[in-house]
Scaffold this active site. Sequence first.
Site, PDB file in Angstrom:
ATOM      1  N   SER A 127      44.697  39.576  30.195  1.00 26.07           N
ATOM      2  CA  SER A 127      44.347  40.721  30.762  1.00 26.07           C
ATOM      3  C   SER A 127      45.424  41.856  30.572  1.00 26.07           C
ATOM      4  CB  SER A 127      44.522  40.426  32.436  1.00 26.07           C
ATOM      5  OG  SER A 127      43.501  41.238  33.000  1.00 26.07           O
ATOM      6  N   ASP A 252      32.391  39.442  33.319  1.00 30.72           N
ATOM      7  CA  ASP A 252      33.649  40.175  33.740  1.00 30.72           C
ATOM      8  C   ASP A 252      33.046  41.250  34.801  1.00 30.72           C
ATOM      9  OD1 ASP A 252      36.214  41.228  34.431  1.00 30.72           O
ATOM     10  OD2 ASP A 252      36.657  40.777  32.260  1.00 30.72           O
ATOM     11  N   HIS A 308      36.007  36.930  34.744  1.00 28.04           N
ATOM     12  CA  HIS A 308      37.553  37.441  34.111  1.00 28.04           C
ATOM     13  C   HIS A 308      38.301  36.190  34.153  1.00 28.04           C
ATOM     14  CE1 HIS A 308      40.264  40.208  33.070  1.00 28.04           C
ATOM     15  NE2 HIS A 308      41.257  39.884  34.050  1.00 28.04           N
TER      16      HIS A 308
END
Length: 330
Positions: A127, A252, A308
Amino acid sequence: MLIAQLLLLATTAAGAPAPAQAVLGSAAPSPDSSAPPSPRPNPRPLVVWHGLGDTAHSKGMDQFADYVRSEFPGIFVHAVVAPTEGSPSDEQKAGWWGVAEELAQGGCDQIKGIAELEGGFDAIGFSQGGLFLRWYAQYCDGPPIKNLITFGTPHYGIAALIPCPEPPTLTCSLAARAAKAGIYTRWAQSHLIQAQYYRDPARMQEFLEQNSFLRDLNGEGGVDEGGGSGREDGGRGLVRLENMVAIAFRDDTTVVPGLSAHWATIDPLNTTHIIPLEEQELYRGDFIGLKRLKKAGRLHRLFCPGQHMDLGGEGGCGDRLVRKWVGWAA
């Protein structure tokens, strides 16, 4: 230990909803779908940069490093501690508050001081951590990154703040409140990490005037005194990488838009439409070398199913991608 379980703590700390159960699945078909190289003696070192709200040596990150060592015997794994020599509390705070370039430079200096990395290394960014590793690849004068692998990294920014965990931490709550008060104020752009990769396509003039971290990372430049838009060169760009492996998550909802992980962005005239990389000046002008990488077959935009950082179970998406892109002979 399954790769999804290894990173579950990191996912929750970053504010992403933890998956109810591991989702098995594979990456989408892509031009690089050939079989991964077999593990070889003397595997290249690996550097890992954690995500928002996590720490280099959290339980999940340490277990991930152990997993990699078990898959590739003899591999050297380094997890970036940012700020260098910071406590876990310092690391968590630094993910929310500070100057992004300074945090990235600290990682650069740290890596340059590690003898095992002198010949170059592969890197995995989770991320937000992928942005800092990309800064390293483009600006740091340290050993080169060979394969850069990013999971759910908002390469083209976020158009909405990443949600706080439940229950929200004080650090996240204060940062979110400050950001909402003015995301493109000079104060926010020099104090709040999320603000420094907040790219609202409907407010591009403000972004180009006030932002520096993400704007320059993508070679979008600033606005000169006459109102014209120039661009920085994005440092060295990404063409020196052997492979740029950018992985998005199909469902996501933490990163908005989720396809920012592939340098896609929201159409300001139609917010339900996502503009792909190839239709943007970033690509057409080859600001940071993505066009050259794609033509050479070295830009790989892949997918994992699920939310995610939901990387799947044993043999699942994340597992297979790590095995494919890590562990090559030095």
